[in-house]
Design an enzyme around this catalytic site. Sequence first.
Site, PDB file in Angstrom:
ATOM      1  N   LYS A   1       0.855  -1.189   0.000  1.00 27.80           N
ATOM      2  CA  LYS A   1       0.000   0.000   0.000  1.00 27.80           C
ATOM      3  C   LYS A   1       0.894   1.244   0.000  1.00 27.80           C
ATOM      4  O   LYS A   1       1.535   1.558   0.989  1.00 27.80           O
ATOM      5  CB  LYS A   1      -0.927   0.038   1.216  1.00 27.80           C
ATOM      6  CG  LYS A   1      -2.099   0.941   0.936  1.00 27.80           C
ATOM      7  CD  LYS A   1      -2.580   1.829   2.037  1.00 27.80           C
ATOM      8  CE  LYS A   1      -1.743   2.833   2.665  1.00 27.80           C
ATOM      9  NZ  LYS A   1      -1.646   4.137   1.941  1.00 27.80           N
TER      10      LYS A   1
ATOM     11  N   GLU B   1      10.509   0.952  10.094  1.00 31.41           N
ATOM     12  CA  GLU B   1      11.488   2.026   9.850  1.00 31.41           C
ATOM     13  C   GLU B   1      10.748   3.325  10.108  1.00 31.41           C
ATOM     14  O   GLU B   1       9.890   3.730   9.319  1.00 31.41           O
ATOM     15  CB  GLU B   1      11.950   2.017   8.382  1.00 31.41           C
ATOM     16  CG  GLU B   1      12.556   0.725   7.913  1.00 31.41           C
ATOM     17  CD  GLU B   1      13.980   0.548   8.388  1.00 31.41           C
ATOM     18  OE1 GLU B   1      14.556   1.504   8.921  1.00 31.41           O
ATOM     19  OE2 GLU B   1      14.503  -0.565   8.242  1.00 31.41           O
TER      20      GLU B   1
ATOM     21  N   GLU C   1      10.244  15.761  15.540  1.00 32.61           N
ATOM     22  CA  GLU C   1      10.517  15.643  14.106  1.00 32.61           C
ATOM     23  C   GLU C   1       9.642  16.636  13.342  1.00 32.61           C
ATOM     24  O   GLU C   1       8.422  16.616  13.478  1.00 32.61           O
ATOM     25  CB  GLU C   1      10.219  14.214  13.635  1.00 32.61           C
ATOM     26  CG  GLU C   1      10.540  14.014  12.169  1.00 32.61           C
ATOM     27  CD  GLU C   1      10.265  12.596  11.683  1.00 32.61           C
ATOM     28  OE1 GLU C   1       9.174  12.065  11.983  1.00 32.61           O
ATOM     29  OE2 GLU C   1      11.128  12.040  10.985  1.00 32.61           O
TER      30      GLU C   1
ATOM     31  N   CYS D   1      13.522  10.898   6.559  1.00 34.21           N
ATOM     32  CA  CYS D   1      13.533  10.389   7.940  1.00 34.21           C
ATOM     33  C   CYS D   1      14.865  10.644   8.633  1.00 34.21           C
ATOM     34  O   CYS D   1      14.912  10.855   9.830  1.00 34.21           O
ATOM     35  CB  CYS D   1      13.229   8.900   7.922  1.00 34.21           C
ATOM     36  SG  CYS D   1      14.305   8.004   6.800  1.00 34.21           S
TER      37      CYS D   1
HETATM   38  P1  NAD Z   1       2.661   8.144   7.938  1.00 35.86           P
HETATM   39  O1  NAD Z   1       3.050   7.279   9.074  1.00 35.86           O
HETATM   40  O2  NAD Z   1       1.583   9.131   8.127  1.00 35.86           O
HETATM   41  O3  NAD Z   1       2.215   7.253   6.692  1.00 35.86           O
HETATM   42  C1  NAD Z   1       3.028   6.243   6.182  1.00 35.86           C
HETATM   43  C2  NAD Z   1       2.158   5.191   5.503  1.00 35.86           C
HETATM   44  O4  NAD Z   1       1.339   4.578   6.486  1.00 35.86           O
HETATM   45  C3  NAD Z   1       1.213   5.748   4.443  1.00 35.86           C
HETATM   46  O5  NAD Z   1       1.115   4.825   3.375  1.00 35.86           O
HETATM   47  C4  NAD Z   1      -0.112   5.830   5.183  1.00 35.86           C
HETATM   48  O6  NAD Z   1      -1.229   5.744   4.331  1.00 35.86           O
HETATM   49  C5  NAD Z   1      -0.024   4.616   6.070  1.00 35.86           C
HETATM   50  N1  NAD Z   1      -0.859   4.658   7.274  1.00 35.86           N
HETATM   51  C6  NAD Z   1      -1.284   5.746   7.973  1.00 35.86           C
HETATM   52  N2  NAD Z   1      -2.027   5.362   9.030  1.00 35.86           N
HETATM   53  C7  NAD Z   1      -2.070   4.001   9.011  1.00 35.86           C
HETATM   54  C8  NAD Z   1      -2.666   3.013   9.850  1.00 35.86           C
HETATM   55  N3  NAD Z   1      -3.375   3.337  10.928  1.00 35.86           N
HETATM   56  N4  NAD Z   1      -2.487   1.712   9.533  1.00 35.86           N
HETATM   57  C9  NAD Z   1      -1.758   1.352   8.459  1.00 35.86           C
HETATM   58  N5  NAD Z   1      -1.185   2.235   7.619  1.00 35.86           N
HETATM   59  C10 NAD Z   1      -1.328   3.550   7.899  1.00 35.86           C
HETATM   60  O7  NAD Z   1       4.009   8.832   7.453  1.00 35.86           O
HETATM   61  P2  NAD Z   1       4.198   9.898   6.284  1.00 35.86           P
HETATM   62  O8  NAD Z   1       3.660  11.210   6.750  1.00 35.86           O
HETATM   63  O9  NAD Z   1       3.719   9.330   4.999  1.00 35.86           O
HETATM   64  O10 NAD Z   1       5.794   9.950   6.227  1.00 35.86           O
HETATM   65  C11 NAD Z   1       6.544  10.693   7.116  1.00 35.86           C
HETATM   66  C12 NAD Z   1       7.091   9.852   8.259  1.00 35.86           C
HETATM   67  O11 NAD Z   1       7.776   8.698   7.766  1.00 35.86           O
HETATM   68  C13 NAD Z   1       8.115  10.587   9.070  1.00 35.86           C
HETATM   69  O12 NAD Z   1       7.910  10.360  10.426  1.00 35.86           O
HETATM   70  C14 NAD Z   1       9.440   9.980   8.638  1.00 35.86           C
HETATM   71  O13 NAD Z   1      10.466  10.105   9.543  1.00 35.86           O
HETATM   72  C15 NAD Z   1       9.051   8.578   8.368  1.00 35.86           C
HETATM   73  N6  NAD Z   1       9.999   7.947   7.446  1.00 35.86           N
HETATM   74  C16 NAD Z   1      10.882   7.029   7.939  1.00 35.86           C
HETATM   75  C17 NAD Z   1      11.811   6.432   7.109  1.00 35.86           C
HETATM   76  C18 NAD Z   1      12.788   5.421   7.638  1.00 35.86           C
HETATM   77  O14 NAD Z   1      13.356   4.673   6.855  1.00 35.86           O
HETATM   78  N7  NAD Z   1      13.014   5.334   8.917  1.00 35.86           N
HETATM   79  C19 NAD Z   1      11.826   6.756   5.755  1.00 35.86           C
HETATM   80  C20 NAD Z   1      10.920   7.701   5.280  1.00 35.86           C
HETATM   81  C21 NAD Z   1      10.003   8.285   6.156  1.00 35.86           C
END
Ligand code: NAD
Length: 494
Positions: A188, A263, A398, A297
């Site tokens: 997804k 991650e 963050e 991230c």
């Molecule tokens: P997010 O957690 O809001 O969303 C990430 C994904 O999870 C999306 O596909 C979203 O639709 C899905 N999602 C949201 N709620 C969910 C739920 N309840 N159940 C299942 N899936 C759900 O994150 P974002 O705003 O898209 O990205 C930013 C965040 O991602 C930041 O915190 C960043 O640090 C982190 N990030 C981490 C890494 C890493 O490798 N550590 C890499 C990139 C981004």
Amino acid sequence: MKDWQASAATLYDGSFRPMFVDGAWRAARSEREMPATNPADGTRLATLPRGDASDIDDAVAAARRAFEGPWSKFTPYERQNLLLRIAERFEAEWETLCLSDTLDMGMPIQRTLANQRRVLGMLRFYAGQAVSVHGQTIPNSFPGDIYSSTVREPVGVVGAIIPWNAPIAGSVWKIAPALATGCTVVLKPSEEASLTVLMIARIMQEAGLPDGVLNIVTGTGAEAGAALAEHPGVDKIVFTGSTATGQAIARAATGNLKRVSLELGGKSPVIVCRDADMDKAVPVAAMAVFANSGQICIAGSRLFVAREIHDEFVRRVADYASKLKIGHGIATDTDIGPIISARQAERIEGYLSAGPSEGAEVVTGGGRATGTGLDGGHFFHPTVFGGVTDEMSVAREEIFGPVTSAMPFDTLDEVVARANATPYGLAAGVFSTHLGTAHKLANRLKAGSVWVNMYHAIDPAVPFGGMKMSGYGREGGAEHVEEYLDTKAIWINA
Ligand code: NAD
């Protein structure tokens, strides 16, 4: 030079782009849709299916059939060949993939293009891993002819959930190890950036991936994402995203005790020692946080500088930041592209006002960038806050935007303690020309990756991941495929 603008005009025309389930391209069962917009100017690129639990059911069932059926007949060498063919197709279509990403999520085209080595490297690295998985023959304490050995088996159906900030690398780093080990995938993508992931599915299908091995369900996190995380037919979840969502996913996964790799977010420290080579350190420390407009991230968003050089270093970072070119990612001279959405832009604005109200001073930036060509999107000046203390929200939370907090330090013991005083533990940067100091800091920092006199280096062969609330599990390195494998012990009384 390539005319990216002309290519962009023909890539997406606002029409419907179906999702990919069981080798077929289709709408959501509910027939609901959601828009895909260009964050640089707000134009509609396409309409996407808004999948939900019923589409996830279909995709998981298809992935299970493929896992138990045709895919299980593929030898490791056939899976390796398939990954190598996919890598070739990626290479041939690399510019289109990058253009799609830039349009869909705003990353400057120069940056997406530069990821080629890493992404093709991933596909080829995991192609190698496909034929390297093996068990062991293990001596045991039983008398007589009793033999014990292990075999490694794919864990099964993998649910992958990714964020919007790096769709190409983010999806390949989930799909490639799954294909290498013989797993099947339901992925997804983020509702903010699904188009390039659909393009990747098309490329993999054309390279010969059997139906059902990879399924892409577009939709929101609350609907499709949550349904995937709790689905009893999924054996493992691999997730990249925010820490809060990671916690929700880990809870949802307990229903059938599926395995989980996370991650998550970070608040990574960059430590500049007094013996740092300033000329080299300034641009790297600046881009550690400003690359991809801070939407990474590993963004190094706490800048600890030795007091002796603090003022000069911070002034030079601010100077560097103020010269970065802000604009549409499609322009080849853009350094700082748009922020993905109005919601994220509001979050960043919140921190830009919280900083000064908690006592920080704006050294450069501090607000939105407006002007010709910027009005349809959300753009920000790269911001350096000075006079920051560890307790301020800009130093603790963050931001996921182009904002850093500069703070002086006096001793190495002090800076290690302050750098580690965060719930996160994803990455850290150290700048020093003294090998002993660099080693000492690298050893004592609580972070999954520590870069010395560099930043951002990520390679398929080197483990990457978080400590503490930045998650668990590693991507990259031989240990990555372990996450997609189960071990079976076989006993034989000969
Ligand atoms: P997010 O957690 O809001 O969303 C990430 C994904 O999870 C999306 O596909 C979203 O639709 C899905 N999602 C949201 N709620 C969910 C739920 N309840 N159940 C299942 N899936 C759900 O994150 P974002 O705003 O898209 O990205 C930013 C965040 O991602 C930041 O915190 C960043 O640090 C982190 N990030 C981490 C890494 C890493 O490798 N550590 C890499 C990139 C981004």
